[in-house]
Design an enzyme around this catalytic site. Structure first.
Site, PDB file in Angstrom:
ATOM      1  N   ALA A  27       0.831  -1.212   0.000  1.00  0.00           N
ATOM      2  CA  ALA A  27       0.000   0.000   0.000  1.00  0.00           C
ATOM      3  C   ALA A  27       0.867   1.265   0.000  1.00  0.00           C
ATOM      4  CB  ALA A  27      -0.933  -0.016   1.214  1.00  0.00           C
ATOM      5  N   LYS A  49       9.250   1.932   9.559  1.00  0.00           N
ATOM      6  CA  LYS A  49       9.884   1.787  10.872  1.00  0.00           C
ATOM      7  C   LYS A  49      10.998   0.747  10.930  1.00  0.00           C
ATOM      8  CE  LYS A  49       6.575  -1.153  13.387  1.00  0.00           C
ATOM      9  NZ  LYS A  49       5.668  -1.153  14.525  1.00  0.00           N
ATOM     10  N   THR A  57       3.514  -7.717   3.507  1.00  0.00           N
ATOM     11  CA  THR A  57       3.471  -7.907   2.055  1.00  0.00           C
ATOM     12  C   THR A  57       4.427  -8.996   1.588  1.00  0.00           C
ATOM     13  OG1 THR A  57       2.767  -5.636   1.694  1.00  0.00           O
ATOM     14  CG2 THR A  57       3.818  -6.740  -0.172  1.00  0.00           C
ATOM     15  N   GLN A  61       1.580 -15.397   0.431  1.00  0.00           N
ATOM     16  CA  GLN A  61       1.914 -16.613  -0.313  1.00  0.00           C
ATOM     17  C   GLN A  61       0.985 -16.836  -1.493  1.00  0.00           C
ATOM     18  OE1 GLN A  61       1.705 -19.815   2.539  1.00  0.00           O
ATOM     19  NE2 GLN A  61       3.694 -19.338   3.432  1.00  0.00           N
ATOM     20  N   GLY A  62      -0.309 -17.017  -1.164  1.00  0.00           N
ATOM     21  CA  GLY A  62      -1.275 -17.543  -2.134  1.00  0.00           C
ATOM     22  C   GLY A  62      -1.353 -16.751  -3.417  1.00  0.00           C
ATOM     23  N   GLY A  63      -1.562 -15.431  -3.321  1.00  0.00           N
ATOM     24  CA  GLY A  63      -1.631 -14.650  -4.543  1.00  0.00           C
ATOM     25  C   GLY A  63      -2.483 -13.417  -4.426  1.00  0.00           C
ATOM     26  N   GLU A 128      -9.015 -20.210  -4.637  1.00  0.00           N
ATOM     27  CA  GLU A 128      -8.922 -20.378  -3.188  1.00  0.00           C
ATOM     28  C   GLU A 128     -10.338 -20.385  -2.626  1.00  0.00           C
ATOM     29  OE1 GLU A 128      -4.698 -18.659  -1.643  1.00  0.00           O
ATOM     30  OE2 GLU A 128      -6.198 -17.161  -2.046  1.00  0.00           O
ATOM     31  N   ASP A 231       0.321   0.521  14.673  1.00  0.00           N
ATOM     32  CA  ASP A 231       0.661   1.905  15.054  1.00  0.00           C
ATOM     33  C   ASP A 231      -0.198   2.944  14.330  1.00  0.00           C
ATOM     34  OD1 ASP A 231       2.682   0.580  16.377  1.00  0.00           O
ATOM     35  OD2 ASP A 231       4.266   1.208  15.006  1.00  0.00           O
ATOM     36  N   HIS A 252      -6.042 -17.584  10.642  1.00  0.00           N
ATOM     37  CA  HIS A 252      -5.703 -18.633   9.678  1.00  0.00           C
ATOM     38  C   HIS A 252      -5.669 -19.949  10.432  1.00  0.00           C
ATOM     39  CE1 HIS A 252      -3.907 -20.901   6.493  1.00  0.00           C
ATOM     40  NE2 HIS A 252      -4.089 -19.870   5.694  1.00  0.00           N
ATOM     41  N   ARG A 301     -12.246 -20.842   6.132  1.00  0.00           N
ATOM     42  CA  ARG A 301     -11.175 -20.694   7.123  1.00  0.00           C
ATOM     43  C   ARG A 301     -11.670 -20.674   8.563  1.00  0.00           C
ATOM     44  NH1 ARG A 301      -7.013 -16.250   4.590  1.00  0.00           N
ATOM     45  NH2 ARG A 301      -6.353 -17.674   2.963  1.00  0.00           N
ATOM     46  N   HIS A 362      -4.391 -13.601  11.515  1.00  0.00           N
ATOM     47  CA  HIS A 362      -3.813 -13.520  10.176  1.00  0.00           C
ATOM     48  C   HIS A 362      -4.106 -12.188   9.499  1.00  0.00           C
ATOM     49  CE1 HIS A 362      -2.261 -14.896   6.424  1.00  0.00           C
ATOM     50  NE2 HIS A 362      -3.429 -14.929   5.812  1.00  0.00           N
ATOM     51  N   ARG A 397     -12.682 -11.376   5.202  1.00  0.00           N
ATOM     52  CA  ARG A 397     -11.980 -11.111   3.933  1.00  0.00           C
ATOM     53  C   ARG A 397     -12.022 -12.333   3.027  1.00  0.00           C
ATOM     54  NH1 ARG A 397      -5.741 -11.786   2.776  1.00  0.00           N
ATOM     55  NH2 ARG A 397      -6.201 -13.567   4.086  1.00  0.00           N
TER      56      ARG A 397
HETATM   57  C1  LIG Z   1       1.924 -14.859   6.025  1.00  0.00           C
HETATM   58  C2  LIG Z   1       0.938 -14.016   5.268  1.00  0.00           C
HETATM   59  C3  LIG Z   1       0.399 -14.469   4.074  1.00  0.00           C
HETATM   60  C4  LIG Z   1      -0.504 -13.679   3.362  1.00  0.00           C
HETATM   61  N1  LIG Z   1      -0.959 -14.109   2.145  1.00  0.00           N
HETATM   62  C5  LIG Z   1      -1.731 -13.278   1.401  1.00  0.00           C
HETATM   63  C6  LIG Z   1      -2.108 -13.626   0.062  1.00  0.00           C
HETATM   64  O1  LIG Z   1      -1.737 -14.664  -0.463  1.00  0.00           O
HETATM   65  N2  LIG Z   1      -2.886 -12.742  -0.625  1.00  0.00           N
HETATM   66  C7  LIG Z   1      -3.324 -11.556  -0.104  1.00  0.00           C
HETATM   67  O2  LIG Z   1      -4.025 -10.802  -0.784  1.00  0.00           O
HETATM   68  N3  LIG Z   1      -2.967 -11.217   1.161  1.00  0.00           N
HETATM   69  C8  LIG Z   1      -2.181 -12.022   1.905  1.00  0.00           C
HETATM   70  N4  LIG Z   1      -1.811 -11.650   3.160  1.00  0.00           N
HETATM   71  C9  LIG Z   1      -2.229 -10.331   3.661  1.00  0.00           C
HETATM   72  C10 LIG Z   1      -1.409  -9.263   2.963  1.00  0.00           C
HETATM   73  O3  LIG Z   1      -0.078  -9.690   2.848  1.00  0.00           O
HETATM   74  C11 LIG Z   1      -1.456  -7.958   3.729  1.00  0.00           C
HETATM   75  O4  LIG Z   1      -2.780  -7.618   4.050  1.00  0.00           O
HETATM   76  C12 LIG Z   1      -0.849  -6.829   2.911  1.00  0.00           C
HETATM   77  O5  LIG Z   1       0.433  -7.195   2.452  1.00  0.00           O
HETATM   78  C13 LIG Z   1      -0.769  -5.573   3.754  1.00  0.00           C
HETATM   79  O6  LIG Z   1      -0.046  -4.624   3.048  1.00  0.00           O
HETATM   80  P1  LIG Z   1       0.191  -3.204   3.704  1.00  0.00           P
HETATM   81  O7  LIG Z   1       1.034  -2.437   2.753  1.00  0.00           O
HETATM   82  O8  LIG Z   1      -1.080  -2.630   4.137  1.00  0.00           O
HETATM   83  O9  LIG Z   1       1.007  -3.519   5.060  1.00  0.00           O
HETATM   84  P2  LIG Z   1       2.427  -4.202   5.288  1.00  0.00           P
HETATM   85  O10 LIG Z   1       2.916  -4.933   4.118  1.00  0.00           O
HETATM   86  O11 LIG Z   1       2.327  -4.950   6.569  1.00  0.00           O
HETATM   87  O12 LIG Z   1       3.376  -2.958   5.484  1.00  0.00           O
HETATM   88  C14 LIG Z   1       3.237  -2.107   6.604  1.00  0.00           C
HETATM   89  C15 LIG Z   1       4.407  -1.153   6.601  1.00  0.00           C
HETATM   90  O13 LIG Z   1       4.218  -0.154   7.599  1.00  0.00           O
HETATM   91  C16 LIG Z   1       5.421  -0.016   8.364  1.00  0.00           C
HETATM   92  N5  LIG Z   1       5.043   0.512   9.669  1.00  0.00           N
HETATM   93  C17 LIG Z   1       4.223  -0.033  10.587  1.00  0.00           C
HETATM   94  N6  LIG Z   1       4.119   0.795  11.658  1.00  0.00           N
HETATM   95  C18 LIG Z   1       4.887   1.881  11.395  1.00  0.00           C
HETATM   96  C19 LIG Z   1       5.210   3.064  12.106  1.00  0.00           C
HETATM   97  N7  LIG Z   1       4.733   3.333  13.327  1.00  0.00           N
HETATM   98  N8  LIG Z   1       6.052   3.957  11.552  1.00  0.00           N
HETATM   99  C20 LIG Z   1       6.592   3.729  10.327  1.00  0.00           C
HETATM  100  N9  LIG Z   1       6.325   2.615   9.597  1.00  0.00           N
HETATM  101  C21 LIG Z   1       5.475   1.706  10.132  1.00  0.00           C
HETATM  102  C22 LIG Z   1       5.991  -1.420   8.372  1.00  0.00           C
HETATM  103  O14 LIG Z   1       7.346  -1.414   8.739  1.00  0.00           O
HETATM  104  C23 LIG Z   1       5.735  -1.814   6.922  1.00  0.00           C
HETATM  105  O15 LIG Z   1       6.704  -1.228   6.075  1.00  0.00           O
HETATM  106  C24 LIG Z   1      -0.908 -12.424   3.886  1.00  0.00           C
HETATM  107  C25 LIG Z   1      -0.391 -11.979   5.102  1.00  0.00           C
HETATM  108  C26 LIG Z   1       0.534 -12.760   5.791  1.00  0.00           C
HETATM  109  C27 LIG Z   1       1.094 -12.245   7.084  1.00  0.00           C
END
Ligand SMILES: Cc1cc2nc3c(=O)[nH]c(=O)nc-3n(C[C@H](O)[C@H](O)[C@H](O)COP(=O)(O)OP(=O)(O)OC[C@H]3O[C@@H](n4cnc5c(N)ncnc54)[C@H](O)[C@@H]3O)c2cc1C
Length: 548
Positions: A27, A49, A57, A61-63, A128, A231, A252, A301, A362, A397
């Site tokens: 994101a 952070k 991110t 795994q899955g996609g 899935e 946070d 999960h 799930r 999860h 979800r």
């Molecule tokens: C093991 C696993 C498998 C998954 N498999 C799938 C899948 O197959 N398909 C799918 O669609 N989704 C999947 N998900 C969910 C998906 O990965 C996440 O919902 C998505 O990647 C979230 O992206 P994001 O950018 O919102 O957050 P994140 O990728 O978690 O990034 C958050 C960022 O914010 C930073 N941050 C946090 N707090 C602070 C702060 N106070 N100050 C500064 N920086 C901060 C972190 O360091 C990080 O850089 C999975 C999740 C996990 C854990």
């Protein structure tokens, strides 16, 4: 008592920018790239952070789901998402997701993300749970998130650091800076080891975008990495932003059990392994999902997670097993190389023995409430990705919709900002006192959340959790370091989550109440939580019309 502000020391340094983006997962990085495209001369500061690729991110795994295959349509994707969301998705948000989704994935491919393809060329799409079509694009077999993260960070590196783009790692966002009339005016950061900017500083900005991910660390068993401490959600709530649907946490059913005292991120055993025929068994080798649901081991799930928890409670054991030995060494290596490697790294060989597994937190469906362009209830404050509640997921979800949500809504924020940045304004001086929770509260907080506000919930258990949290909140800490800020954030979120879970006297989507086992029409709506001068307030907002 809930602190409205955490900033203790006076900022030691100050920085001016136009847009500050917090978080470097799918994101956050997509937001930066899209805002650069929409506003080529705007100054952007990305703060994260830990190191850039630390977050959920890279572990996905899955996609990523999108209507990309022959015969599939955004409308069908919409229907599947609404069904998973159990009556409380915002249909307009889902429509934005599924309509913009195929284009967003295509742009990711053009950026350099390499998805698995059929020998004849088209994307290899899998299915899935909950998807009626094959629409999940994947990379490296089961390493989709790592490839998406790699491609986005390569594009960020190519953009290069300049007067218009600055990236700061090891920078923990603490609190929102606001104008006297409450508008977002920047962020306070706690930077570790950045020379002149070491310590707490202030970044003044015209718009703030939170992309800080989920809060899996509120539980003792989670697939989320240690940075997932919620946070962004906590700081937005302290700034007066509305949060929604916090009680809907997806567990999960199968993560690798690492022993009774394991903490932090636990390796996920994707449900695709069950999709390929692996089955859940107890210690005696008995298949306990048979007869529990027409789909047995491939039930949704939450049904599987709940069945495992019941199995653990009745047997008194702390894990069950997933038996995928029938796949054999070649299929394990071809189809699930990441899972195979992480099991083997922990001394388990899935080719020759069943994998010990437990359910774990999860994904968080709720978060900072936003509109279709990522705007929160605080003017100038935006949110996208897992930290946001766009209304896409409702009460549960649909698998693989979250990476897509991060992409689509980051791009939509850029569209909104591209129409005009809010005017620059000075933040008001903040005289409110800091109050932090002792980092020693972390372990007990995670244990009590897992025991009483996890997969199986009940009124007495949730009341116990609320009382335990109130007590932990009394453990003050006067050392304002990163650990204290993060535990304080987890404490606020846990308190809000428990209050919503206690109020919602029904079972819906991922929220299961043992004492209210049915879905109740009067509860077809959202609990909106915010922090006011006197603490947490909660308002119930029914969903009007639409699908039930
Ligand atoms: C093991 C696993 C498998 C998954 N498999 C799938 C899948 O197959 N398909 C799918 O669609 N989704 C999947 N998900 C969910 C998906 O990965 C996440 O919902 C998505 O990647 C979230 O992206 P994001 O950018 O919102 O957050 P994140 O990728 O978690 O990034 C958050 C960022 O914010 C930073 N941050 C946090 N707090 C602070 C702060 N106070 N100050 C500064 N920086 C901060 C972190 O360091 C990080 O850089 C999975 C999740 C996990 C854990």
């Amino acid at each position: 008592m809930i602190a409205r502000r955490l900033l203790a020391p006076t900022p030691g340094w100050r920085r001016e920018t136009d847009v500050v983006v917090v978080g470097s997962g799918v994101a956050g990085v997509t937001t930066v790239l899209a805002v650069r495209h929409a506003l080529p001369t705007a100054r952007i500061l990305l703060a994260t952070k830990s190191v850039l690729d630390d977050g959920s991110t890279r572990w996905a795994q899955g996609g990523i789901a999108a209507a990309l295959g022959p015969g599939d349509t955004p409308e069908q994707h919409l229907q599947d998402t609404l069904t998973a969301g159990a009556g409380i998705c915002d249909e307009r948000a889902v429509r934005a997701l599924v309509t913009d989704g195929p284009g967003a994935v295509q742009r990711l491919i053009e950026l350099g993300a390499s998805f698995d393809r059929e020998p004849s060329g088209p994307l290899s799409l899998t299915r899935e749970g909950g998807h009626l079509r094959r629409r999940i694009a994947h990379a490296g077999g089961d390493a989709t998130g790592a490839e998406i993260s790699r491609a986005l960070l390569a594009a960020l590196a190519e953009a290069g650091q300049s007067a218009e783009l600055e990236v700061i790692e090891h920078a923990l966002a603490i609190d929102l800076l606001q104008t006297a009339d409450g508008r977002a005016a920047g962020i306070t950061l706690h930077v570790l080891g950045e020379g002149q900017r070491d310590g707490v500083g202030a970044v003044h900005a015209r718009a703030v975008v939170l992309a800080t991910g989920g809060f899996g660390q509120v539980y003792s068993a989670t697939t989320n990495p240690p940075v997932s401490t919620g946070d962004g959600l906590a700081l937005a709530m302290r700034a007066g932003a509305e949060a929604a649907d916090l009680e809907f946490v997806q567990f999960h059913p199968t993560v690798l059990w690492l022993g009774p005292s394991s903490r932090g991120r636990q390796p996920l055993i994707s449900e695709a392994v069950r999709g390929e025929g692996a089955v859940l068994i107890d210690a005696a080798g008995r298949r306990f999902m048979t007869g529990q649901h027409p789909l047995a081991d491939l039930a949704p799930r939450d049904v599987v997670a709940k069945a495992i928890m019941r199995e653990l409670l009745t047997s008194g054991t702390d894990h069950v097993y997933l038996d995928g030995r029938h796949l054999g060494p070649a299929e394990w290596t071809r189809r699930f190389p990441t899972i195979l490697a992480s099991c083997r790294a922990h001394g388990i060989d899935p080719v020759t023995e069943p994998i010990p597994v437990v359910p774990a937190a999860h994904y968080v469906s709720g978060g900072i409430r936003t509109d279709l362009h990522g705007r929160t209830s605080v003017p100038g404050l935006y949110a996208c990705g897992e930290v946001a509640c766009t209304g896409v997921h409702g009460a549960n979800r649909l698998a693989s919709n979250s990476l897509l949500e991060g992409l689509v809504f980051a791009e939509r924020i850029a569209v909104a900002l591209g129409r005009g940045l809010p005017p620059a304004a000075d933040p008001a001086p903040d005289a409110r006192p800091a109050r932090l929770v002792d980092p020693a509260a972390l372990g007990p907080l995670q244990q009590l959340m897992t025991a009483d506000a996890g997969v199986l919930r009940s009124g007495p258990g949730l009341a116990r959790a609320a009382a335990g949290l109130a007590e932990l909140g009394l453990q003050d800490c006067d050392k304002p370091d990163a650990d204290a800020w993060q535990v304080t954030n987890l404490h606020l979120i846990a308190t809000a989550l428990v209050s919503s879970a206690l109020a919602r006297e029904e079972t819906r989507g991922s929220h299961w109440r043992e004492d209210f086992a049915s879905t109740v029409d009067a509860w077809r709506g959202h609990l909106i939580v915010s922090v006011g001068q006197s603490g947490l307030t909660s308002v119930y907002e029914p969903v009007l019309g639409g699908q039930s």
